[in-house]
Design a protein around this motif. Structure first.
Motif, PDB file in Angstrom:
ATOM      1  N   ASP A   1     -82.049  10.915  50.631  1.00 20.10           N
ATOM      2  CA  ASP A   1     -82.673  11.782  51.638  1.00 20.10           C
ATOM      3  C   ASP A   1     -81.878  13.087  51.625  1.00 20.10           C
TER       4      ASP A   1
ATOM      5  N   ASN B   1     -89.029  19.369  56.461  1.00 20.91           N
ATOM      6  CA  ASN B   1     -88.119  18.239  56.662  1.00 20.91           C
ATOM      7  C   ASN B   1     -86.658  18.634  56.605  1.00 20.91           C
ATOM      8  N   ASP B   2     -86.283  19.449  55.617  1.00 18.67           N
ATOM      9  CA  ASP B   2     -84.877  19.838  55.494  1.00 18.67           C
ATOM     10  C   ASP B   2     -84.816  21.250  54.944  1.00 18.67           C
TER      11      ASP B   2
ATOM     12  N   GLU C   1     -80.475  12.128  61.994  1.00 14.55           N
ATOM     13  CA  GLU C   1     -80.815  12.981  60.846  1.00 14.55           C
ATOM     14  C   GLU C   1     -80.210  14.366  61.049  1.00 14.55           C
TER      15      GLU C   1
ATOM     16  N   ASN D   1     -87.425  16.330  49.723  1.00 11.55           N
ATOM     17  CA  ASN D   1     -86.851  16.020  51.035  1.00 11.55           C
ATOM     18  C   ASN D   1     -85.551  16.783  51.289  1.00 11.55           C
TER      19      ASN D   1
END
Ligand code: MG
Length: 301
Positions: free
Chosen positions: A231, A119-120, A33, A177
């Protein structure tokens, strides 16, 4: 040769090089990721998000573990000074690698309550950090340390690391996300991955108008992504969207038209532009890190 491409619109031919090949640069992660590129030494840092490690690849094809454990680090980015900033799903915080190599927590609360699990993120040209805050680090045993959710929803926040100011800018998504700005930063795109574990949940990218560099309004669906869900994703210099999905990196024109797909052997989670000319796409997918040379360049640092 690039056999694995699906053409939906001829405009894709101006973006993908004929004969370009997808290269597998590294493998062995539990779940790759959050790639971020460093032009100083032609290297990529990315997260083994479920393996709780931070990994490093350089153009001599050396792969190393640079942080273990990484407190379930997820998305990575760079600030305007070149420092690595990241989402820590484990610490439920935005963190930054200081010049001495130590990691500093920049923010982990909003209105006195802990964040869910960032998360991001991205860094805007004014050095503010915009990040998504779904609860995966709480709800998924391989993405964090668990705990109680304290925030009433999953928001997108704007954080000013100089003033310490934080507030939500997007509150109408289910599981925000990935995120990216259009080249002129007038639009904010945010993906929703709710379909991952909520039956019937959204699996799309929404777009919002940015107001005064501080707020967004007028949210609408930009593209529904399938199979799987979007994502992480990035925007190129022309405003095209390159998004992860279950079977491929999918490419969309700024008007929302699907241009096509670059198939990836593993399920992609995120991507970033890099390389000396910023025309190389680095893709985290499954256990691995991939790259492909393009005829277009990214806009982010
Ligand atoms: Mg993500």
């Amino acid at each position: 040769m690039l056999e694995a491409i699906e053409i939906s619109d001829d405009r894709i031919s101006t973006l993908v090089r004929p004969g370009a090949s997808l290269q597998k640069l590294a493998t062995g992660a539990v779940q790759s990721e959050g790639p971020v590129y460093f032009h100083e030494d032609d290297s990529v840092v990315w997260s083994d998000a479920h393996g709780n490690r931070l990994l490093h690849w350089n153009s001599s094809n050396n792969v190393s573990v640079i942080r273990n454990p990484s407190d379930y680090q997820s998305g990575n980015y760079r600030d305007l000074e070149g420092r690595l900033v990241a989402c820590s799903s484990g610490l439920r915080a935005i963190i930054r690698r200081e010049d001495d190599g130590e990691w500093k927590t920049l923010v982990d609360r909003y209105q006195g309550k802990r964040l869910n699990s960032p998360n991001d993120l991205l860094v805007k040209s004014d050095n503010t950090i915009w990040f998504t805050d779904p609860p995966y680090g709480i709800t998924e045993p391989n993405q964090g340390y668990g705990g109680e959710q304290e925030q009433p929803g999953s928001y997108v926040y704007r954080f000013d690391p100089v003033k310490g100011e934080i507030y939500p800018v997007v509150t109408d998504m289910v599981r925000p996300n990935g995120l990216a700005f259009s080249p002129d930063e007038s639009l904010l795109y945010v993906s929703d991955t709710a379909a991952f574990n909520i039956p019937g949940g959204p699996h799309h990218i929404r777009v919002y108008d940015v107001v005064d560099n501080r707020y967004v309004k007028n949210g609408r669906v930009f593209a529904v992504i399938e199979p799987g869900q979007p994502d992480g994703f990035r925007v190129d210099e022309h405003g095209n969207i390159f998004t992860s999905s279950e079977d491929s990196v999918q490419i969309y024109a700024p008007d929302g038209t699907k241009l096509g797909k670059i198939f990836i052997p593993e399920t992609s989670t995120n991507l970033t532009f890099g390389g000396k000319k910023h025309d190389r796409l680095f893709i985290t997918a499954g256990h691995s890190l991939y790259a492909i040379d393009l005829n277009t360049r990214g806009v982010q640092l």
